[in-house]
Design a protein around this motif. Structure first.
Motif, mmCIF file in Angstrom:
data_model
loop_
_atom_site.group_PDB
_atom_site.id
_atom_site.type_symbol
_atom_site.label_atom_id
_atom_site.label_comp_id
_atom_site.label_asym_id
_atom_site.label_seq_id
_atom_site.Cartn_x
_atom_site.Cartn_y
_atom_site.Cartn_z
ATOM 1 N N GLY A 168 57.189 37.914 37.753
ATOM 2 C CA GLY A 168 57.107 38.224 36.338
ATOM 3 C C GLY A 168 56.646 39.638 36.045
ATOM 4 O O GLY A 168 56.245 39.942 34.933
ATOM 5 N N GLY A 169 56.689 40.501 37.051
ATOM 6 C CA GLY A 169 56.269 41.883 36.841
ATOM 7 C C GLY A 169 54.767 42.084 36.899
ATOM 8 O O GLY A 169 54.267 43.150 36.551
ATOM 9 N N GLN A 170 54.015 41.064 37.323
ATOM 10 C CA GLN A 170 52.558 41.170 37.438
ATOM 11 C C GLN A 170 52.175 41.862 38.750
ATOM 12 O O GLN A 170 52.819 41.648 39.775
ATOM 13 C CB GLN A 170 51.921 39.773 37.418
ATOM 14 N N ALA A 171 51.102 42.647 38.728
ATOM 15 C CA ALA A 171 50.596 43.299 39.938
ATOM 16 C C ALA A 171 49.965 42.244 40.849
ATOM 17 O O ALA A 171 49.233 41.371 40.387
ATOM 18 C CB ALA A 171 49.568 44.367 39.583
ATOM 19 N N VAL A 172 50.289 42.331 42.129
ATOM 20 C CA VAL A 172 49.780 41.383 43.116
ATOM 21 C C VAL A 172 49.025 42.187 44.180
ATOM 22 O O VAL A 172 49.529 43.190 44.679
ATOM 23 C CB VAL A 172 50.944 40.606 43.771
ATOM 24 N N GLY A 183 26.249 62.056 49.033
ATOM 25 C CA GLY A 183 25.365 60.902 49.166
ATOM 26 C C GLY A 183 26.069 59.742 49.831
ATOM 27 O O GLY A 183 27.193 59.865 50.308
ATOM 28 N N GLU A 184 25.378 58.601 49.851
ATOM 29 C CA GLU A 184 25.958 57.379 50.401
ATOM 30 C C GLU A 184 26.391 56.510 49.230
ATOM 31 O O GLU A 184 25.582 56.226 48.335
ATOM 32 C CB GLU A 184 24.931 56.635 51.256
ATOM 33 N N HIS A 185 27.661 56.111 49.233
ATOM 34 C CA HIS A 185 28.216 55.393 48.093
ATOM 35 C C HIS A 185 29.078 54.213 48.525
ATOM 36 O O HIS A 185 29.781 54.303 49.535
ATOM 37 C CB HIS A 185 29.117 56.321 47.256
ATOM 38 N N PRO A 186 29.061 53.144 47.732
ATOM 39 C CA PRO A 186 29.980 52.029 48.000
ATOM 40 C C PRO A 186 31.418 52.424 47.652
ATOM 41 O O PRO A 186 31.648 53.298 46.819
ATOM 42 C CB PRO A 186 29.462 50.909 47.107
ATOM 43 N N VAL A 187 32.356 51.728 48.282
ATOM 44 C CA VAL A 187 33.780 52.042 48.149
ATOM 45 C C VAL A 187 34.564 50.756 47.907
ATOM 46 O O VAL A 187 34.231 49.700 48.469
ATOM 47 C CB VAL A 187 34.296 52.707 49.446
ATOM 48 N N THR A 188 35.598 50.850 47.081
ATOM 49 C CA THR A 188 36.568 49.766 46.939
ATOM 50 C C THR A 188 37.958 50.315 47.235
ATOM 51 O O THR A 188 38.213 51.504 47.056
ATOM 52 C CB THR A 188 36.563 49.141 45.524
ATOM 53 N N VAL A 189 38.836 49.430 47.702
ATOM 54 C CA VAL A 189 40.216 49.809 47.992
ATOM 55 C C VAL A 189 41.117 48.748 47.372
ATOM 56 O O VAL A 189 40.884 47.541 47.540
ATOM 57 C CB VAL A 189 40.480 49.888 49.509
ATOM 58 N N LYS A 190 42.126 49.201 46.646
ATOM 59 C CA LYS A 190 43.058 48.266 46.004
ATOM 60 C C LYS A 190 44.478 48.719 46.283
ATOM 61 O O LYS A 190 44.823 49.876 46.067
ATOM 62 C CB LYS A 190 42.808 48.224 44.502
ATOM 63 N N VAL A 191 45.286 47.786 46.775
ATOM 64 C CA VAL A 191 46.705 48.041 47.012
ATOM 65 C C VAL A 191 47.479 46.912 46.339
ATOM 66 O O VAL A 191 47.215 45.736 46.586
ATOM 67 C CB VAL A 191 47.028 48.088 48.523
ATOM 68 N N THR A 192 48.399 47.278 45.469
ATOM 69 C CA THR A 192 49.157 46.272 44.727
ATOM 70 C C THR A 192 50.655 46.552 44.803
ATOM 71 O O THR A 192 51.074 47.662 45.120
ATOM 72 C CB THR A 192 48.754 46.246 43.231
ATOM 73 N N ALA A 193 51.405 45.500 44.506
ATOM 74 C CA ALA A 193 52.860 45.618 44.388
ATOM 75 C C ALA A 193 53.280 44.771 43.196
ATOM 76 O O ALA A 193 52.522 43.897 42.741
ATOM 77 C CB ALA A 193 53.546 45.140 45.651
ATOM 78 N N LEU A 194 54.458 45.012 42.720
ATOM 79 C CA LEU A 194 55.006 44.259 41.607
ATOM 80 C C LEU A 194 55.338 42.852 42.086
ATOM 81 O O LEU A 194 56.077 42.672 43.057
ATOM 82 C CB LEU A 194 56.255 44.960 41.095
ATOM 83 N N GLY A 195 54.772 41.855 41.431
ATOM 84 C CA GLY A 195 54.972 40.467 41.846
ATOM 85 C C GLY A 195 55.736 39.674 40.808
ATOM 86 O O GLY A 195 56.435 40.249 39.964
#
Length: 152
Positions: free
Chosen positions: A97-101, A83-95
């Motif tokens: 204090g160790g938080q994902a950025v 079917g036709e579906h929406p998509v998301t893309v997420k790319v993170t790195a350690l920022g």
């Protein structure tokens, strides 16, 4: 005896049809994420998520070396609901204090703002997800763990 055999032949197909796993049909799907027309490469972690309106979503880990991915709904690499579906893309790195950025523009992480859709109707290994924008540089690992990640 032939009557018993006839009944068995009638019932057997019904029983076999009822032995399915109840899961929806899936189509094996893999491809590549492109940023400004080039394969997405980065330092960190990346995921693509495909979100059918009324069923289970599929996701795939993005290879940071070349932007390739393979979608999974239930089991590794089993694909996505057609079917036709929406998509998301997420790319993170350690920022700091160790938080994902987030390294990609934040709009790509939300189904309401990504503007990305795919149409899946047959197996493919060449699906392209095209993004535009700037990829933020990942902070150095040692600075991130110390809470000092310049540029974030």
């Amino acid at each position: 005896m032939s009557r018993l055999l006839s009944i068995a032949l009638i019932i057997l197909p019904v029983l076999l049809c009822g032995c399915g796993d109840g899961r929806p049909e899936l189509v094996e799907t893999s491809g590549q994420v492109l940023l400004n027309g080039e394969p997405l490469t980065f330092q960190g972690s990346g995921f693509i998520q495909v979100i059918p309106a009324d069923n289970r979503s599929a996701s795939g880990k993005i290879n940071p070396q070349d932007g390739t991915f393979k979608l999974t709904t239930f089991e590794n690499g089993d694909g996505v609901i057609p079917g036709e579906h929406p998509v998301t893309v997420k790319v993170t790195a350690l920022g700091p204090g160790g938080q994902a950025v987030d390294l990609l523009p934040r709009e790509y992480t939300d189904i309401q703002t990504s503007g990305l859709t795919i149409v899946v109707d047959q197996p493919t290994d060449s699906l392209k997800i095209e993004l535009e924008g700037k990829l933020r540089a990942a902070p150095s690992a040692s600075n991130a763990l110390q809470g000092d990640a310049s540029g974030f």
